[in-house]
Design an enzyme around this catalytic site. Structure first.
Site, mmCIF file in Angstrom:
data_model
loop_
_atom_site.group_PDB
_atom_site.id
_atom_site.type_symbol
_atom_site.label_atom_id
_atom_site.label_comp_id
_atom_site.label_asym_id
_atom_site.label_seq_id
_atom_site.Cartn_x
_atom_site.Cartn_y
_atom_site.Cartn_z
ATOM 1 N N ASN A 260 25.849 25.075 7.310
ATOM 2 C CA ASN A 260 24.981 25.095 8.498
ATOM 3 C C ASN A 260 25.150 23.822 9.322
ATOM 4 O OD1 ASN A 260 23.598 27.578 8.353
ATOM 5 N ND2 ASN A 260 22.301 26.768 6.719
ATOM 6 N N THR B 84 23.848 29.523 -1.615
ATOM 7 C CA THR B 84 23.311 30.093 -0.365
ATOM 8 C C THR B 84 23.984 29.472 0.860
ATOM 9 O OG1 THR B 84 21.502 28.488 -0.240
ATOM 10 C CG2 THR B 84 21.062 30.549 -1.435
ATOM 11 N N PHE C 60 27.943 34.514 8.157
ATOM 12 C CA PHE C 60 28.311 33.115 8.328
ATOM 13 C C PHE C 60 28.865 32.460 7.057
ATOM 14 C CE2 PHE C 60 28.223 28.983 10.235
ATOM 15 C CZ PHE C 60 27.854 28.104 9.232
HETATM 16 O O1 RIB Z 1 24.277 34.241 7.351
HETATM 17 C C1 RIB Z 1 23.141 33.581 6.857
HETATM 18 C C2 RIB Z 1 23.537 32.435 5.992
HETATM 19 O O2 RIB Z 1 24.240 31.458 6.763
HETATM 20 C C3 RIB Z 1 22.322 31.679 5.420
HETATM 21 O O3 RIB Z 1 22.660 31.138 4.177
HETATM 22 C C4 RIB Z 1 22.092 30.577 6.412
HETATM 23 O O4 RIB Z 1 21.447 29.443 5.831
HETATM 24 C C5 RIB Z 1 23.511 30.230 6.773
HETATM 25 O O5 RIB Z 1 24.018 29.367 5.772
HETATM 26 CA CA CA Z 2 22.329 28.774 3.735
#
Ligand code: RIB
Ligand code: CA
Length: 309
Positions: free
Chosen positions: A45, A132, A173
């Site tokens: 992110n 995550t 993502f």
């Molecule tokens: O697509 C959503 C993911 O991408 C989540 O984990 C969000 O935090 C980003 O990392």
């Molecule tokens: Ca994430």
């Protein structure tokens, strides 16, 4: 207090990020069900310095147990890092700036800290990895310490999609960010629970529930409400009328699996450039692809956990 024998042993690898912050709040609230062994950062992110600082500060702010906190990969395996600051804000938690942390980073990188924690588990217990963010650290762990696979129970990851993407029309993502790492992990043969957009677009809170958090007297819940108020999901992510909190689905799956349903398959990852990061279903059985959730049950369980902060 549950004994440590019947709690799920977990290591979290994340890129906070607002929904990662809510996920960590769920971990903090679920110490009766989950035994946290460590948290690592991965560039995703936001750049590594930002997500790593957020891991340290969230650990203090949320009252996570005193476990190793480690810095992971500073960029994907092959491709340049590309962040999502437009969604999470330049400092990763919207407009929220948390107090400086009292916690210290492990001197070793994440893969070393993860391997050490897994090897230290008592005989008969295995680790559940909960990534995550992009899967860079998990891929590196499996390549640097291949024998660790015997001590991994499951990988419960947020990533992928078979219902279209959120960063391109094809890709989610986390997988798009490091498709080569995702291909290595999803192709590892380890048991994987894939919390992709198929299910996470249904995992969120209503505007009224968000307002309730924002107005809560509890500073932790109010701060999470402020973070979520900044969180600017793309239009597609309001598809089911909730502000999606993608990463929380991993923890709610562990604490309340009865809320979720899915199908087993294998997943192939497109590592080309045209449909980079697309995840496609192929025959097989290593991956439980979650595709539905009791939305009201999710909201009740999530708010119930946040109420314990
Ligand atoms: O697509 C959503 C993911 O991408 C989540 O984990 C969000 O935090 C980003 O990392
Ligand atoms: Ca994430």
């Amino acid at each position: 207090m549950s004994s440590t024998t019947d709690r799920i042993d977990i290591w979290v690898d994340c890129d906070p990020g607002i929904d990662d912050a809510v996920m960590l709040a769920c971990v903090a609230a679920s110490s009766d069900r989950l035994q946290l062994h460590g948290v690592s950062s991965v560039a995703g992110n936001l750049p590594s310095d930002v997500v790593t600082k957020n891991v340290l500060r969230l650990a203090d702010f949320l009252g996570l147990p005193q476990v190793p906190l480690a810095r992971g990969a500073v960029r994907p395996l092959v491709r340049p890092a590309q962040d999502a600051a437009a969604v999470h804000g330049a400092m990763g938690l919207g407009e929220v700036v948390l107090p400086v942390s009292t916690r210290a980073l492990e001197p070793e990188p994440a893969v070393v800290a993860m391997q050490r924690a897994i090897a230290a588990l008592p005989e008969g217990r295995r680790m559940t990895l909960v990534p995550t963010g992009p899967l860079t650290n998990i891929a590196l762990l499996l390549r640097v310490y291949p024998q660790v696979a015997d001590r991994i129970d499951r990988i419960v990851l947020m990533g992928g999609s078979t219902v279209g993407g959120n960063v391109t029309p094809y890709a989610e993502f986390n997988v798009w960010g490091d498709p080569e790492a995702a291909a290595m992990v999803l192709g590892s043969g380890l048991p994987i629970v894939m919390c992709g957009l198929d299910v996470t677009l249904k995992c969120g809170l209503t505007r009224e529930q968000l307002r309730g958090l924002l107005e809560d007297e509890n500073p932790r819940r109010a701060m999470l409400g402020r973070m979520l108020s900044f969180y600017t999901p793309v239009d597609a992510e309001w598809r089911y009328g909730v502000c999606v909190i993608h990463d929380a689905a991993t923890i709610l799956y562990l604490t309340n699996p009865e809320l979720f349903s899915g199908v087993t398959c294998d997943i192939e990852v497109d590592c080309g450039d045209g449909r980079r990061g697309e995840t496609r279903v192929v025959p097989g059985g290593d991956v439980l692809r979650l595709n539905d959730v009791d939305m009201a049950g999710f909201q009740e369980a999530l708010l119930g956990q946040l109420a314990r902060l």
